[in-house]
Design a protein around this motif. Structure first.
Motif, PDB file in Angstrom:
ATOM      1  N   TYR A 153       0.821  -1.223   0.000  1.00  0.00           N
ATOM      2  CA  TYR A 153       0.000   0.000   0.000  1.00  0.00           C
ATOM      3  C   TYR A 153       0.848   1.263   0.000  1.00  0.00           C
ATOM      4  CZ  TYR A 153      -4.075  -2.905   1.055  1.00  0.00           C
ATOM      5  OH  TYR A 153      -5.076  -3.826   0.978  1.00  0.00           O
ATOM      6  N   ASP A 154       0.195   2.362  -0.417  1.00  0.00           N
ATOM      7  CA  ASP A 154       0.849   3.677  -0.417  1.00  0.00           C
ATOM      8  C   ASP A 154       1.140   4.186   0.999  1.00  0.00           C
ATOM      9  OD1 ASP A 154       0.717   3.741  -3.152  1.00  0.00           O
ATOM     10  OD2 ASP A 154      -1.088   4.970  -3.254  1.00  0.00           O
ATOM     11  N   ASP A 155       0.455   3.607   2.020  1.00  0.00           N
ATOM     12  CA  ASP A 155       0.629   4.104   3.399  1.00  0.00           C
ATOM     13  C   ASP A 155       1.781   3.404   4.130  1.00  0.00           C
ATOM     14  OD1 ASP A 155      -0.341   1.603   3.949  1.00  0.00           O
ATOM     15  OD2 ASP A 155      -2.127   2.261   5.029  1.00  0.00           O
ATOM     16  N   PHE A 156       2.733   2.839   3.371  1.00  0.00           N
ATOM     17  CA  PHE A 156       3.969   2.212   3.869  1.00  0.00           C
ATOM     18  C   PHE A 156       3.751   0.791   4.414  1.00  0.00           C
ATOM     19  CE2 PHE A 156       5.491   6.697   5.488  1.00  0.00           C
ATOM     20  CZ  PHE A 156       5.129   7.252   4.271  1.00  0.00           C
ATOM     21  N   ASN A 157       2.498   0.279   4.396  1.00  0.00           N
ATOM     22  CA  ASN A 157       2.209  -1.042   4.982  1.00  0.00           C
ATOM     23  C   ASN A 157       2.004  -2.112   3.920  1.00  0.00           C
ATOM     24  OD1 ASN A 157       2.260  -0.052   7.619  1.00  0.00           O
ATOM     25  ND2 ASN A 157       0.101   0.540   7.528  1.00  0.00           N
ATOM     26  N   CYS A 158       2.128  -3.347   4.383  1.00  0.00           N
ATOM     27  CA  CYS A 158       1.724  -4.499   3.574  1.00  0.00           C
ATOM     28  C   CYS A 158       0.642  -5.219   4.369  1.00  0.00           C
ATOM     29  CB  CYS A 158       2.921  -5.415   3.326  1.00  0.00           C
ATOM     30  SG  CYS A 158       2.471  -6.977   2.553  1.00  0.00           S
ATOM     31  N   ASN A 159      -0.562  -5.273   3.833  1.00  0.00           N
ATOM     32  CA  ASN A 159      -1.654  -5.969   4.517  1.00  0.00           C
ATOM     33  C   ASN A 159      -1.765  -7.400   4.021  1.00  0.00           C
ATOM     34  OD1 ASN A 159      -2.869  -4.007   6.334  1.00  0.00           O
ATOM     35  ND2 ASN A 159      -3.352  -2.858   4.489  1.00  0.00           N
ATOM     36  N   VAL A 160      -2.053  -8.301   4.944  1.00  0.00           N
ATOM     37  CA  VAL A 160      -2.202  -9.715   4.608  1.00  0.00           C
ATOM     38  C   VAL A 160      -3.667 -10.103   4.823  1.00  0.00           C
ATOM     39  CG1 VAL A 160      -1.342 -12.035   5.035  1.00  0.00           C
ATOM     40  CG2 VAL A 160       0.163 -10.069   5.429  1.00  0.00           C
ATOM     41  N   TRP A 161      -4.295 -10.588   3.757  1.00  0.00           N
ATOM     42  CA  TRP A 161      -5.714 -10.918   3.778  1.00  0.00           C
ATOM     43  C   TRP A 161      -5.934 -12.422   3.740  1.00  0.00           C
ATOM     44  CZ3 TRP A 161      -8.962  -6.750   4.225  1.00  0.00           C
ATOM     45  CH2 TRP A 161      -8.451  -5.486   3.883  1.00  0.00           C
ATOM     46  N   ASP A 162      -7.038 -12.851   4.338  1.00  0.00           N
ATOM     47  CA  ASP A 162      -7.514 -14.230   4.197  1.00  0.00           C
ATOM     48  C   ASP A 162      -8.285 -14.262   2.875  1.00  0.00           C
ATOM     49  OD1 ASP A 162      -9.068 -16.541   4.177  1.00  0.00           O
ATOM     50  OD2 ASP A 162      -9.305 -16.572   6.356  1.00  0.00           O
ATOM     51  N   THR A 163      -7.718 -14.940   1.875  1.00  0.00           N
ATOM     52  CA  THR A 163      -8.308 -14.941   0.527  1.00  0.00           C
ATOM     53  C   THR A 163      -9.755 -15.421   0.535  1.00  0.00           C
ATOM     54  OG1 THR A 163      -6.104 -15.470  -0.329  1.00  0.00           O
ATOM     55  CG2 THR A 163      -7.943 -15.730  -1.843  1.00  0.00           C
ATOM     56  N   LEU A 164     -10.038 -16.459   1.315  1.00  0.00           N
ATOM     57  CA  LEU A 164     -11.368 -17.075   1.279  1.00  0.00           C
ATOM     58  C   LEU A 164     -12.414 -16.304   2.067  1.00  0.00           C
ATOM     59  CD1 LEU A 164     -10.438 -20.857   1.638  1.00  0.00           C
ATOM     60  CD2 LEU A 164     -11.019 -19.597  -0.427  1.00  0.00           C
ATOM     61  N   LYS A 165     -12.018 -15.732   3.196  1.00  0.00           N
ATOM     62  CA  LYS A 165     -13.005 -15.073   4.059  1.00  0.00           C
ATOM     63  C   LYS A 165     -13.057 -13.548   3.889  1.00  0.00           C
ATOM     64  CE  LYS A 165     -13.845 -16.829   8.208  1.00  0.00           C
ATOM     65  NZ  LYS A 165     -15.065 -17.645   8.048  1.00  0.00           N
ATOM     66  N   GLY A 166     -12.041 -13.004   3.220  1.00  0.00           N
ATOM     67  CA  GLY A 166     -12.031 -11.563   2.977  1.00  0.00           C
ATOM     68  C   GLY A 166     -11.629 -10.734   4.184  1.00  0.00           C
ATOM     69  N   GLU A 167     -11.100 -11.402   5.225  1.00  0.00           N
ATOM     70  CA  GLU A 167     -10.713 -10.682   6.449  1.00  0.00           C
ATOM     71  C   GLU A 167      -9.229 -10.302   6.395  1.00  0.00           C
ATOM     72  OE1 GLU A 167     -11.470 -13.742   9.271  1.00  0.00           O
ATOM     73  OE2 GLU A 167     -13.663 -13.516   9.205  1.00  0.00           O
ATOM     74  N   ARG A 168      -8.917  -9.162   7.023  1.00  0.00           N
ATOM     75  CA  ARG A 168      -7.500  -8.798   7.160  1.00  0.00           C
ATOM     76  C   ARG A 168      -6.933  -9.606   8.324  1.00  0.00           C
ATOM     77  NH1 ARG A 168      -5.200  -2.681   7.743  1.00  0.00           N
ATOM     78  NH2 ARG A 168      -6.754  -2.592   9.401  1.00  0.00           N
ATOM     79  N   VAL A 169      -5.878 -10.376   8.043  1.00  0.00           N
ATOM     80  CA  VAL A 169      -5.309 -11.246   9.076  1.00  0.00           C
ATOM     81  C   VAL A 169      -4.300 -10.465   9.920  1.00  0.00           C
ATOM     82  CG1 VAL A 169      -4.227 -13.485   9.527  1.00  0.00           C
ATOM     83  CG2 VAL A 169      -5.536 -13.155   7.437  1.00  0.00           C
ATOM     84  N   PHE A 170      -3.407  -9.729   9.260  1.00  0.00           N
ATOM     85  CA  PHE A 170      -2.459  -8.877   9.986  1.00  0.00           C
ATOM     86  C   PHE A 170      -1.817  -7.892   9.015  1.00  0.00           C
ATOM     87  CE2 PHE A 170      -0.579 -12.943   8.992  1.00  0.00           C
ATOM     88  CZ  PHE A 170       0.652 -12.656   8.435  1.00  0.00           C
ATOM     89  N   THR A 171      -1.042  -6.979   9.564  1.00  0.00           N
ATOM     90  CA  THR A 171      -0.369  -5.953   8.772  1.00  0.00           C
ATOM     91  C   THR A 171       1.132  -6.030   9.023  1.00  0.00           C
ATOM     92  OG1 THR A 171      -2.296  -4.519   8.950  1.00  0.00           O
ATOM     93  CG2 THR A 171      -0.247  -3.463   8.322  1.00  0.00           C
ATOM     94  N   LEU A 172       1.905  -6.000   7.947  1.00  0.00           N
ATOM     95  CA  LEU A 172       3.363  -6.004   8.075  1.00  0.00           C
ATOM     96  C   LEU A 172       3.852  -4.565   7.996  1.00  0.00           C
ATOM     97  CD1 LEU A 172       4.189  -8.965   5.639  1.00  0.00           C
ATOM     98  CD2 LEU A 172       3.907  -9.063   8.112  1.00  0.00           C
ATOM     99  N   GLN A 173       4.467  -4.114   9.088  1.00  0.00           N
ATOM    100  CA  GLN A 173       4.974  -2.747   9.136  1.00  0.00           C
ATOM    101  C   GLN A 173       6.487  -2.788   9.278  1.00  0.00           C
ATOM    102  OE1 GLN A 173       2.530  -1.750  12.536  1.00  0.00           O
ATOM    103  NE2 GLN A 173       1.249  -0.409  11.280  1.00  0.00           N
ATOM    104  N   GLY A 174       7.182  -2.071   8.417  1.00  0.00           N
ATOM    105  CA  GLY A 174       8.645  -2.112   8.494  1.00  0.00           C
ATOM    106  C   GLY A 174       9.296  -1.145   7.537  1.00  0.00           C
ATOM    107  N   HIS A 175       8.507  -0.587   6.619  1.00  0.00           N
ATOM    108  CA  HIS A 175       9.072   0.386   5.674  1.00  0.00           C
ATOM    109  C   HIS A 175       8.739   1.815   6.093  1.00  0.00           C
ATOM    110  CE1 HIS A 175      10.732  -2.326   2.682  1.00  0.00           C
ATOM    111  NE2 HIS A 175       9.643  -3.074   2.745  1.00  0.00           N
ATOM    112  N   ASP A 176       9.575   2.740   5.637  1.00  0.00           N
ATOM    113  CA  ASP A 176       9.390   4.161   5.974  1.00  0.00           C
ATOM    114  C   ASP A 176       8.848   4.961   4.795  1.00  0.00           C
ATOM    115  OD1 ASP A 176      10.478   3.628   8.478  1.00  0.00           O
ATOM    116  OD2 ASP A 176      12.519   3.934   7.735  1.00  0.00           O
TER     117      ASP A 176
END
Length: 346
Positions: free
Chosen positions: A295-318
């Motif tokens: 994403y443009d907001d510096f994050n990488c979001n991880v989604w559950d493909t089947l359920k459409g839920e956000r599982v967690f967010t990877l934060q590490g870039h500036d």
């Protein structure tokens, strides 16, 4: 003259009526949706085991693209510092540093054999480099020039053929050896931003464009086979599902979506009220259950493909996450960013 106009209007009406018929027939067949169908499926655990295991430092400017080699350890990255770097993702060593003629690079790709890499950008040219060449630094092997707009994405079919997408609204299949444009794929009404080759059938590929549609192409006929609408803004990224029957997209409308080729429709939309920025890049885990999006907001979001839920967010870039990819064995995720770093998560 009026007679021709009347005929055109009549034909348009008939086409619209047929479209409506097809639409209503599809609706009748649509007995359930993915969210409904997977409601009893247990949610994925909030995985906190995925951590940064390697940080690849060496680029001096924004990274725009990265691509894993099939050998699971090497990757190529392209930055506007005018360098194409080949990395060993395990040792973090740089294997090659290739100086580019144009620093305005937007895409890069590794060939399946690991012998070649390619890149392109605002120079409108796809430059191919032979990594087996003896010269240091490696010089350009082929320059494929026919696009009249910037090169947004390139992907090898094999060592002899590559598909490119461009801001001129087309994709092109090239014969690399003979420096030849073989087929032009034209049906989009906006800049083509991304392409993904079907992992199970290399005769087909998906493209995503600024006309907010994704299209399935058949390389054998050079024709568009299916068109998928639904996004409300530019599609920046497309990626095939591992089984080749579906694909994911990421758009400036702040949503990712899953489309199915056989059902000819959108299956799932991945959004969250807290996400208001665009998506630059998407990739699936090897099982397809996780859907990664940069994403443009510096994050990488991880989604559950089947359920459409956000599982967690990877934060590490500036800065903006501009590219990401999953290694061919599914053991690692690499994210590249405008902060000039690549991070490998596992």
């Amino acid at each position: 003259m009026n007679d021709i106009q009347d005929k055109i209007q009549q034909a348009k009406k008939e086409a619209e009526a047929m479209k409506e018929k097809i639409k209503s027939h599809k609706e009748q067949m649509n007995d359930t949706n993915l969210k409904q169908f997977t409601k009893d499926l247990p949610s994925l655990p909030r995985n906190d085991k995925l951590k940064v295991r390697r940080t690849l430092k060496g680029h001096l400017a924004k990274i725009y693209a990265m691509h894993w080699a099939e050998d699971k350890t090497h990757l190529v990255s392209a930055s506007q510092d005018g360098k194409l770097l080949i990395w060993d993702g395990v040792t973090t060593n740089k294997v090659h540093a290739i100086p580019l003629r144009s620093s305005w690079v937007m895409t890069c790709a590794y060939s399946p054999s690991g012998s070649f890499v390619a890149c392109g950008g605002l120079d409108n040219i796809c430059s191919v480099y032979n990594l087996r060449a003896k010269e240091v630094p490696i010089r350009v092997n082929r320059e494929l020039s026919s696009h009249t707009g910037y090169l947004s994405c390139c992907r090898f079919l094999d060592d002899r053929h590559i598909v490119t997408s461009s801001g001129d609204m087309t994709c092109i299949l090239w014969d690399i050896e003979n420096n030849l444009k073989m087929i032009e794929f034209a049906d989009h009404n906006g800049d083509v931003m991304s392409l993904s080759i079907n992992p199970k059938d290399r005769n087909t590929f998906i493209s995503g464009a600024c006309d907010a549609t994704a299209k399935l192409w058949d390389i054998r006929t050079g024709k568009c086979v299916q068109t998928f609408a639904g996004h409300e803004s530019d599609i920046n990224a497309v990626s095939f599902f591992p089984n080749g029957n579906a694909f994911g997209t990421g758009s400036d409308d702040a949503s990712c979506r899953l489309f199915d080729l056989r059902a000819d429709r959108e299956l799932m939309k991945y959004t969250h009220e807290s996400i208001v920025c665009g998506i630059t890049s998407v990739a699936f885990s090897i099982s397809g259950r996780y859907f990664f999006a940069g994403y443009d907001d510096f994050n990488c979001n991880v989604w559950d493909t089947l359920k459409g839920e956000r599982v967690f967010t990877l934060q590490g870039h500036d800065n903006r996450v501009s590219c990401l990819g999953v290694s061919s064995d599914g053991m690692a995720l690499c994210t590249g960013s405008w902060d000039s770093l690549l991070r490998i998560w596992a």
